[in-house]
Scaffold this active site. Structure first.
Site, PDB file in Angstrom:
ATOM      1  CG  HIS A 153      -1.954   0.897   1.420  1.00 58.26           C
ATOM      2  ND1 HIS A 153      -1.802   2.252   1.266  1.00 58.26           N
ATOM      3  CD2 HIS A 153      -3.248   0.702   1.739  1.00 58.26           C
ATOM      4  CE1 HIS A 153      -2.964   2.841   1.500  1.00 58.26           C
ATOM      5  NE2 HIS A 153      -3.860   1.925   1.790  1.00 58.26           N
ATOM      6  CD  GLU A 253      -3.596   0.879  -1.746  1.00 57.11           C
ATOM      7  OE1 GLU A 253      -3.942  -0.224  -1.290  1.00 57.11           O
ATOM      8  OE2 GLU A 253      -4.261   1.911  -1.588  1.00 57.11           O
TER       9      GLU A 253
END
Ligand code: BG6
Length: 278
Positions: A153, A253
């Site tokens: 992320h 991400e």
């Protein structure tokens, strides 16, 4: 140089310095929160109001979402439990004067079994050099097959969100989770409002451009990606960040999310990785 250090409260991290780059990696969450090449600014964004304490995920850097991305599975915390789990240092070596490798390991525990009743090993390997490579290797140590969704992320630091252009996702189908609608766009991505999109069929490098630099994301073992910025309203409600912090970062991400979930058979593994270069 590879050193294990800790904050005053005992929160442990590994500091890596070589002739070309430096990095800081927390043992909690196998969470890299600083990566700098000599003479250049950090490509990762880190909130100056983030906590560095047990049980709270760091806001910024590269949180690892595992064994679930998102919050579709109500039996698990949002983005899984690895973000707040303590990894062990499995190995660290100076491969050359300009490349250092650190490997962290998470295994199932009584606590993880209570949430997700599966025997596993998750190895996270960092290669810190002229580029940064992060690799997540999930090994099934159980007798039954299991399913994972996951993400690296990454919070990228940007000159201003208004300058951001993201290439490589043109024409790709995405789920706009704010409208719960499938869509696609011909043009590169610019962001001028809250953005939360899960892209599928990703098969090219993703390129992030702002006023000052270009960052290339080269993924393997992944065909999905998330583009996220909370903007003003959501950003002001989020933990560990200032209300106007949304201007300073964008998350791209590298994932196995939604339709890109992975099934792993006993004694087999799946590896997701990204190389970041600027
Ligand atoms: C993104 C999600 O991956 O992570 C967003 O798409 C979410 O919906 C964001 O808000 C941040 O999540 P968290 O749990 O770190 O606040």
């Amino acid at each position: 140089m590879i050193q294990v250090k800790s904050f005053e409260n005992g929160f442990k991290y590994i500091e890596v310095t070589n002739d070309i780059a430096s990095a800081k990696i927390a043992l909690q969450g196998a969470h890299i929160y600083e990566y700098k090449c000599k003479g250049k600014d950090d490509i990762l964004w880190l909130s100056e109001t983030s906590s560095f304490e047990d049980g709270t995920a760091i806001r910024g850097g590269i949180p690892i979402c595992w064994p679930r991305f998102g919050s579709l599975d109500e039996s698990l915390p949002a983005h899984g439990f690895s973000r707040t789990s303590k990894f062990e240092l499995l190995g660290a070596q100076e491969i050359s004067r300009t490349l250092t490798e650190v490997t962290l390991l998470l295994k199932d525990t009584k606590e993880s079994r209570a949430l997700w009743d599966v025997a596993f090993e998750l190895e996270v390997i960092f290669r810190v050099g002229e580029t940064l490579k992060v690799e997540m290797k999930t090994i099934n140590r159980d007798k039954k097959e299991f399913m994972i969704t996951q993400a690296l992320h990454t919070y990228f630091s940007v000159s201003s969100i208004a300058d951001v252009k993201i290439f490589g996702l043109e024409e790709k189908p995405f789920l706009d989770t704010l409208k719960d609608e499938e869509s696609s766009e011909k043009k590169e991505i610019s962001i001028d409002a809250e953005c939360d999109r899960v892209y599928q069929d990703v098969d090219r490098d993703i390129v992030l451009k702002d006023k000052n630099r270009t960052i290339i994301l080269k993924a393997e073992g992944s065909s999905s990606a998330i583009v996220w910025n909370p903007w003003i309203e959501k950003g002001s409600r989020m933990s560990g960040m200032r209300a106007d912090a949304y201007r300073e970062f964008v998350c791209i991400e590298t994932a196995n999310a939604f339709n890109d979930f992975r099934l792993i058979k006993p004694q087999e593994s799946h590896t997701l990785s990204v190389i970041l270069s600027s």
